[in-house]
Design an enzyme around this catalytic site. Structure first.
Site, PDB file in Angstrom:
ATOM      1  N   HIS A  91       0.815  -1.223   0.000  1.00 36.98           N
ATOM      2  CA  HIS A  91       0.000   0.000   0.000  1.00 36.98           C
ATOM      3  C   HIS A  91       0.845   1.268   0.000  1.00 36.98           C
ATOM      4  O   HIS A  91       0.375   2.316  -0.415  1.00 36.98           O
ATOM      5  CB  HIS A  91      -0.994   0.017   1.177  1.00 36.98           C
ATOM      6  CG  HIS A  91      -0.361  -0.246   2.491  1.00 36.98           C
ATOM      7  ND1 HIS A  91      -0.278  -1.513   3.023  1.00 36.98           N
ATOM      8  CD2 HIS A  91       0.220   0.581   3.391  1.00 36.98           C
ATOM      9  CE1 HIS A  91       0.321  -1.444   4.190  1.00 36.98           C
ATOM     10  NE2 HIS A  91       0.638  -0.199   4.442  1.00 36.98           N
ATOM     11  N   GLY A 128       1.388   3.566  -3.278  1.00 39.04           N
ATOM     12  CA  GLY A 128       0.457   4.595  -3.726  1.00 39.04           C
ATOM     13  C   GLY A 128      -0.123   5.444  -2.617  1.00 39.04           C
ATOM     14  O   GLY A 128      -0.926   6.340  -2.871  1.00 39.04           O
ATOM     15  N   HIS A 129       0.273   5.199  -1.370  1.00 35.09           N
ATOM     16  CA  HIS A 129      -0.349   5.917  -0.242  1.00 35.09           C
ATOM     17  C   HIS A 129       0.722   6.400   0.726  1.00 35.09           C
ATOM     18  O   HIS A 129       0.875   5.817   1.797  1.00 35.09           O
ATOM     19  CB  HIS A 129      -1.322   4.990   0.491  1.00 35.09           C
ATOM     20  CG  HIS A 129      -2.290   5.700   1.364  1.00 35.09           C
ATOM     21  ND1 HIS A 129      -2.060   5.959   2.698  1.00 35.09           N
ATOM     22  CD2 HIS A 129      -3.511   6.203   1.105  1.00 35.09           C
ATOM     23  CE1 HIS A 129      -3.104   6.569   3.226  1.00 35.09           C
ATOM     24  NE2 HIS A 129      -4.001   6.726   2.283  1.00 35.09           N
ATOM     25  N   PHE A 130       1.404   7.353   0.533  1.00 30.44           N
ATOM     26  CA  PHE A 130       1.563   8.233  -0.610  1.00 30.44           C
ATOM     27  C   PHE A 130       3.008   8.124  -1.041  1.00 30.44           C
ATOM     28  O   PHE A 130       3.880   8.084  -0.188  1.00 30.44           O
ATOM     29  CB  PHE A 130       1.225   9.673  -0.215  1.00 30.44           C
ATOM     30  CG  PHE A 130      -0.184   9.830   0.305  1.00 30.44           C
ATOM     31  CD1 PHE A 130      -1.256   9.904  -0.563  1.00 30.44           C
ATOM     32  CD2 PHE A 130      -0.433   9.871   1.663  1.00 30.44           C
ATOM     33  CE1 PHE A 130      -2.553  10.062  -0.079  1.00 30.44           C
ATOM     34  CE2 PHE A 130      -1.717  10.025   2.153  1.00 30.44           C
ATOM     35  CZ  PHE A 130      -2.793  10.111   1.282  1.00 30.44           C
ATOM     36  N   VAL A 156       2.237   6.713   4.244  1.00 28.25           N
ATOM     37  CA  VAL A 156       1.409   6.699   5.451  1.00 28.25           C
ATOM     38  C   VAL A 156       0.524   5.458   5.397  1.00 28.25           C
ATOM     39  O   VAL A 156      -0.073   5.165   4.351  1.00 28.25           O
ATOM     40  CB  VAL A 156       0.519   7.969   5.535  1.00 28.25           C
ATOM     41  CG1 VAL A 156      -0.430   7.902   6.715  1.00 28.25           C
ATOM     42  CG2 VAL A 156       1.383   9.217   5.621  1.00 28.25           C
TER      43      VAL A 156
END
Length: 148
Positions: free
Chosen positions: A44, A47-49, A54
């Protein structure tokens, strides 16, 4: 108290959604304290971020639910089988108070509030050090998977 091998026997989750690495404390029918090591290698974070990784809040809630499941199974003295699924039934009062970043250790603290008619209600919080990252009331239930 419970290592990853014991957790894998209790929870059906596997990478990348298994979010409990170790159980530190477990008081049957009362509370559990577990650990999630947060690593930059988790998918994750791509893409986050990308500019400031985070941990998504929904994954913190999922980690708390997995710890709650371990507490519920221990409370009932059961090991779930392949025909049993542990579902969210509700989330109330969720608050996110601090970002969780790669390198953090997320301490999952869950207390059993009540158990009635197959519904478990928990008070849950995830902390980094002494700081609360998220807190919520979770409701969960176990259900048998219908046979096709």
């Amino acid at each position: 108290m419970m290592d990853i091998h014991q957790i894998l026997k209790q929870l059906p989750h596997r990478y990348p959604i298994l979010l409990v690495d170790r159980v530190l404390e477990l008081e049957k029918g009362v509370r559990i304290k577990a650990l999630k090591n947060v690593s930059i290698n988790e998918p994750h974070f791509l893409g986050h971020f990308p500019h400031r990784p985070v941990m998504p809040g929904v994954l913190m809630l999922e980690a708390l639910a997995q710890a709650a499941a371990l507490l519920a199974f221990d409370t009932l003295g059961e090991t779930p089988d392949d025909q049993t699924v542990y579902y969210f039934a509700g989330i109330d009062g969720a608050r996110f108070k601090r970002p969780v970043e790669p390198g953090d250790q997320l301490i999952l603290e869950v207390e059993l509030d009540r158990m009635k008619a197959g519904i478990f209600k928990f008070k849950a919080r995830a902390k980094v050090g002494e700081e609360i990252a998220t807190e919520a009331e979770l409701m969960c239930t176990m259900r048998k998977i219908p046979q096709a």
